[in-house]
Design an enzyme around this catalytic site. Structure first.
Site, PDB file in Angstrom:
ATOM      1  N   GLU A  94      23.710  21.433   4.161  1.00 29.63           N
ATOM      2  CA  GLU A  94      22.301  21.608   4.496  1.00 29.63           C
ATOM      3  C   GLU A  94      21.608  20.257   4.388  1.00 29.63           C
ATOM      4  O   GLU A  94      21.949  19.437   3.532  1.00 29.63           O
ATOM      5  CB  GLU A  94      21.633  22.604   3.547  1.00 29.63           C
ATOM      6  N   ARG A 153      12.993  40.964 -31.222  1.00 31.28           N
ATOM      7  CA  ARG A 153      12.349  39.880 -30.485  1.00 31.28           C
ATOM      8  C   ARG A 153      13.301  39.233 -29.481  1.00 31.28           C
ATOM      9  O   ARG A 153      12.914  38.957 -28.338  1.00 31.28           O
ATOM     10  CB  ARG A 153      11.804  38.831 -31.469  1.00 31.28           C
ATOM     11  N   ASP A 211      10.955  21.013   5.016  1.00 30.79           N
ATOM     12  CA  ASP A 211      10.308  20.729   3.733  1.00 30.79           C
ATOM     13  C   ASP A 211       8.830  20.392   3.903  1.00 30.79           C
ATOM     14  O   ASP A 211       8.472  19.429   4.590  1.00 30.79           O
ATOM     15  CB  ASP A 211      11.026  19.563   3.041  1.00 30.79           C
ATOM     16  N   LYS A 224      15.307  25.427  -9.873  1.00 36.20           N
ATOM     17  CA  LYS A 224      14.219  25.216 -10.835  1.00 36.20           C
ATOM     18  C   LYS A 224      14.205  26.354 -11.842  1.00 36.20           C
ATOM     19  O   LYS A 224      13.286  27.163 -11.917  1.00 36.20           O
ATOM     20  CB  LYS A 224      12.885  25.103 -10.101  1.00 36.20           C
ATOM     21  N   LYS A 274      19.182  15.422   0.594  1.00 36.14           N
ATOM     22  CA  LYS A 274      17.734  15.262   0.471  1.00 36.14           C
ATOM     23  C   LYS A 274      17.327  13.820   0.775  1.00 36.14           C
ATOM     24  O   LYS A 274      18.168  12.962   1.055  1.00 36.14           O
ATOM     25  CB  LYS A 274      17.279  15.682  -0.929  1.00 36.14           C
TER      26      LYS A 274
END
Length: 288
Positions: A199, A103, A222, A138, A170
């Site tokens: 960036e 498994r 974005d 992510k 960001k």
């Protein structure tokens, strides 16, 4: 064929030990109760769907960690496509050990192959353009190195690994220091001792122009419309790399690529890839 270097193998070993400890605990009580210790067997891992294989070395290391007597022979190299019914690997050794590792090995192999498969589909959609498909941060906590390896197996490319190897300014960074230009200035000060790319995330035409004037290396467009992306490509005119991010899917990635952007980042590669269905089929050979 995609190679797994020593660093990645060390990371895989750490994760394998954690995964086996989680699954096996103080012992596989079913196998211990039903399978003679000296019973040997052969097993095959079969692909039950079309896809791209990734993680063969992790499966091999998993069985080796359970029992050095288990021999794993990969029949398909990482990064290779398979069709439904393809035999991916052959395994031979003590049946009990094969069952203990089954498994965990399939979990790694199925997860990584699923990421490689989805990545390959995105890469195929942008074929003929200059755009490259990138992953994001992510990822499944703890599995980033392996998942980014799987993206490479699918023909994609890796974005920054973490918060330490590239500046990515960001919206919240801009808000925290007052302006995009000021955020870039501060990062450029830090970059004197840390020579990596800068960036900036941009959501408007004006932000793109401001980022360009500030001297960044890459601009992330974005959640922009196709028309706005195309306009930004014309504005920038190849002066810096342009990356598209946000709401990218298999349905629209080809159209995005045709605008002329350099990079398209896709969080779904790692956060939403379905596992490639694989099964282990065992036959016994008798006592050793």
């Amino acid at each position: 064929m995609i190679d797994a270097d020593a660093t990645l193998r060390d990371e895989a070993q750490r994760l394998i030990e954690l995964a086996l400890a989680e699954d096996v605990g103080d012992g596989d009580i079913t196998t211990t109760s039903t399978v003679p210790r000296d019973l040997r067997g052969q097993a095959t891992i079969i692909a039950k769907a079309e896809g791209v294989v990734a993680g063969q070395f992790v499966a091999e290391m998993t069985f080796a960690h359970v029992d050095a007597q288990v021999k794993y022979c990969a029949l398909v190299a990482d990064g290779s496509p398979v069709t439904k019914g393809t035999t991916v690997a052959l395994i031979e050794g003590p049946v009990a050990s094969i069952l203990v590792g089954e498994r965990t090995a399939l979990n790694f192999l199925g997860r990584l192959s699923g990421i490689a498969t989805l990545t390959a589909r995105f890469v195929q959609q942008v074929a003929g353009s200059n755009a490259r498909i990138l992953d994001t941060r992510k990822t499944t906590p703890g599995l980033r190195a392996l998942e980014k390896y799987a993206v490479r197996c699918g023909g994609g490319h890796n974005h920054r690994f973490g918060l330490f190897d590239m500046f990515l300014i960001k919206e919240n960074h801009i808000r925290a220091c007052g302006s995009l230009s000021e955020a870039v200035r501060r990062c450029m000060q830090t970059r004197k001792d840390r020579p990596v790319k800068i960036e900036v995330e941009a959501t408007t035409r004006d932000e793109v122009l401001e980022a360009l004037a500030a001297g960044v290396d890459r601009i992330m467009l974005d959640n922009m419309s196709l028309a706005m992306i195309a306009e930004c490509v014309r504005l920038v005119a190849g002066k810096v790399e342009l990356e598209v991010s946000g709401n990218v899917s298999l349905d629209n990635v080809a159209a995005i690529a045709q605008t002329g952007v350099d990079l398209i980042s896709v969080g779904a590669l790692t956060h939403s890839a379905p596992v490639l269905d694989l099964s282990l089929q065992l036959r016994t050979l008798g006592p050793a």
